[in-house]
Design an enzyme around this catalytic site. Structure first.
Site, PDB file in Angstrom:
ATOM      1  CE1 TYR A  51     -25.664   1.992   3.819  1.00 46.51           C
ATOM      2  CE2 TYR A  51     -25.038   4.071   2.510  1.00 46.51           C
ATOM      3  CZ  TYR A  51     -24.828   2.747   3.521  1.00 46.51           C
ATOM      4  OH  TYR A  51     -23.658   2.581   4.872  1.00 46.51           O
ATOM      5  CD  GLU A  53     -29.225   0.401   5.788  1.00 45.58           C
ATOM      6  OE1 GLU A  53     -30.066   1.297   6.247  1.00 45.58           O
ATOM      7  OE2 GLU A  53     -28.479   0.389   5.903  1.00 45.58           O
ATOM      8  CG  ASP A 206     -19.165 -22.809   3.795  1.00 44.86           C
ATOM      9  OD1 ASP A 206     -18.756 -22.728   2.306  1.00 44.86           O
ATOM     10  OD2 ASP A 206     -18.863 -22.286   5.242  1.00 44.86           O
ATOM     11  CB  THR A 232     -16.954 -17.869  -0.878  1.00 43.72           C
ATOM     12  OG1 THR A 232     -16.303 -18.698  -1.758  1.00 43.72           O
ATOM     13  CG2 THR A 232     -17.513 -17.442   0.625  1.00 43.72           C
ATOM     14  CE  LYS A 235     -13.007 -19.968  -0.599  1.00 41.06           C
ATOM     15  NZ  LYS A 235     -13.858 -18.644  -0.228  1.00 41.06           N
ATOM     16  NE  ARG A 241     -12.730 -11.586  -0.806  1.00 40.32           N
ATOM     17  CZ  ARG A 241     -11.354 -12.394  -1.958  1.00 40.32           C
ATOM     18  NH1 ARG A 241     -10.238 -12.512  -2.612  1.00 40.32           N
ATOM     19  NH2 ARG A 241     -11.058 -13.666  -0.912  1.00 40.32           N
TER      20      ARG A 241
HETATM   21  N1  PLP Z   1     -16.236 -20.996   3.797  1.00 45.91           N
HETATM   22  C1  PLP Z   1     -15.304 -21.898   3.947  1.00 45.91           C
HETATM   23  C2  PLP Z   1     -15.376 -23.485   3.400  1.00 45.91           C
HETATM   24  C3  PLP Z   1     -14.016 -21.668   3.411  1.00 45.91           C
HETATM   25  O1  PLP Z   1     -13.001 -22.019   2.754  1.00 45.91           O
HETATM   26  C4  PLP Z   1     -13.819 -20.076   3.653  1.00 45.91           C
HETATM   27  C5  PLP Z   1     -12.237 -18.964   2.600  1.00 45.91           C
HETATM   28  O2  PLP Z   1     -11.551 -19.587   2.326  1.00 45.91           O
HETATM   29  C6  PLP Z   1     -14.765 -19.188   3.966  1.00 45.91           C
HETATM   30  C7  PLP Z   1     -15.981 -19.869   4.314  1.00 45.91           C
HETATM   31  C8  PLP Z   1     -14.747 -17.981   4.281  1.00 45.91           C
HETATM   32  O3  PLP Z   1     -15.361 -17.276   3.059  1.00 45.91           O
HETATM   33  P1  PLP Z   1     -14.172 -15.255   3.617  1.00 45.91           P
HETATM   34  O4  PLP Z   1     -13.045 -15.245   3.325  1.00 45.91           O
HETATM   35  O5  PLP Z   1     -14.936 -15.197   1.985  1.00 45.91           O
HETATM   36  O6  PLP Z   1     -15.369 -14.849   4.245  1.00 45.91           O
END
Ligand code: PLP
Length: 433
Positions: A51, A53, A206, A232, A235, A241
């Site tokens: 842990y 935090e 994002d 993320t 990918k 993950r």
């Molecule tokens: N943002 C985008 C552009 C995504 O394509 C995804 C998932 O496919 C996410 C966020 C979300 O990620 P997670 O599935 O890890 O919550």
């Protein structure tokens, strides 16, 4: 203390089956990849026991000297992997995944019911960018914030920046979100920056899908124009993950992003960080700085182009006409079939990809397209030649789907019956007598 096979053969057997499935199929889901053994070793390590935090040096639990060392190393590698100056950019590596990372940003810089604009889900955006239908606020983002999605110009399959600008001028969002889950082209960051500045909005990217490509500089760099970048880590980046949030260190629109974002992650929305993930992420981010990683990402893009080229040769319609990144979006509607059926048939042939809505679709459950990505099979060593062959396999699956649909709809049998009931058919009289 036993290994998994001894301690729990049932779970071991399921994992074995999944491993076999992963390795015996053509994995073409654009958001998936095969992470390395080194990353998996870190993720499956004792780091999961701890842990911690808080942030390095400011923890709510004792015994964190090595966890601090690890998280600091991970942060440094994250900034280096994306070519960022430590004086100008900071990063939080604790988000549990992509959707939580995005929600943490919203929590940091918005008040409930503030206005946001992200790419609409049926046009390639992600749920967490504010998706809602006329009947329902589907994502938490659209429940807690007022969302007005922007869309593509359907005639060309590219973001309609003119319409975005007009809508933003009227809607006055506090946040504009770039980035997508199914968009085969780069975003026009300078244009989005201009629009955000004109209405006094934060600009966030994002880059979940393309973060590996960004690290390898094979697509445009969002950091040049955005205030905040989320991602993320599992990918195209090929890590465990997880999620990350990068933020500008200087205040933006009067907000100290560093403290706002760090506080939104913890204690705002999370508790203890997943240190095993942070360990795996650190391993991935070191690899992301290597020449091999750059070569891999270049291959991801070349493979995707080879796939797109062959599909076009075979007569397919691609949204936007092609791809600049790791995915193509095929519009199957001109063939009179949908993505759901093709996904199913290809699944039976050990080809894993996903149905996807394409601009103009009426139903999200039976969407008119499929999304095909190159990262995972490129990790397995595929080149342009194999991706050209993949296009041919997909074509075969589509042809079978068209045949099967004709048969299943009964239209073939109806045609046949029409013939056997016609006066030209010699048995008709005998049967009716
Ligand atoms: N943002 C985008 C552009 C995504 O394509 C995804 C998932 O496919 C996410 C966020 C979300 O990620 P997670 O599935 O890890 O919550």
């Amino acid at each position: 203390d036993h290994g998994l096979s001894e301690a729990d053969p049932e779970v071991r057997a399921i994992i074995n089956k999944e491993k076999e499935r992963q390795f015996k199929s053509l994995e073409l889901i654009a958001s998936e990849n095969f992470t390395s053994r080194a990353v998996m070793e870190a993720v499956g390590s004792c780091l999961t026991n701890k842990y911690s935090e808080g942030l390095p040096g400011k923890r709510y639990y004792g015994g964190n000297e090595y966890i601090d060392e690890l998280e600091i190393l991970c942060q440094k590698r994250a900034l280096a992997a994306f070519h960022l100056d430590e004086n100008k950019w900071g990063v939080n590596v604790q988000p549990l995944s992509g959707s939580p990372a995005n929600f943490e940003v919203y929590t940091a810089i918005l008040n409930p019911h503030d206005r946001i604009m992200g790419l609409d889900l049926p046009h390639g955006g992600h749920l967490s960018h504010g998706f809602m239908t006329p009947k329902r606020r589907v994502s938490g983002t659209s429940i807690y914030f007022e969302s007005m999605p922007y869309r593509l110009d359907e005639s060309i399959g590219l973001v309609d920046y003119d319409m975005l600008e007009k809508t933003a001028t009227l809607f006055r969002p506090k946040l504009i979100i770039c980035g997508a889950s199914a968009y085969p082209r780069d975003f026009d960051y300078p244009r989005m920056r201009k629009i955000a500045d004109a209405v006094g909005a934060f600009l966030m990217m994002d880059m979940a899908h393309i973060s590996g490509l960004v690290a390898a500089s094979v697509v445009a760099d969002p950091f040049e124009y955005c205030d905040i970048v989320t991602t993320t880590t599992h990918k195209s980046l090929r890590g465990p993950r997880g999620g990350m949030i990068f933020f500008k260190k200087d205040p933006v629109l009067g907000v100290d992003l560093e403290s706002a974002i760090n506080n939104a992650v913890f204690p705002g929305l999370q508790g203890g960080p997943h240190n095993h993930t942070i360990g795996g992420l650190a391993v991935c981010l070191q690899h992301a700085q290597s020449p091999e990683f750059k070569a891999y990402q270049n291959q991801v893009v070349s493979n995707c182009r080879a796939l797109a080229r062959r599909l076009v040769e075979l007569g397919y319609t691609l949204v936007s006409g092609g791809s600049d990144n790791h995915l193509v979006l095929v519009d199957l509607r001109p063939l009179g079939i949908d993505g759901a059926r093709v996904e199913k048939i290809l699944d039976m042939a050990s080809i894993t990809l996903n149905k996807n809505s394409v601009p103009g679709d009426k139903s999200a459950l039976v969407p008119g397209g499929i999304r095909i990505g190159s990262p995972a099979m490129t990790t397995r060593g595929f080149t342009e030649k194999e991706f050209t062959a993949i296009a041919d396999f997909i074509h075969e699956g589509v042809q079978i789907t068209i045949e099967a649909k004709g048969l299943a709809s009964g239209s073939k049998v109806q045609e046949f019956l029409k013939f056997v009931s016609s006066p030209d058919f010699p048995l008709t009289d005998k049967v009716s007598n």
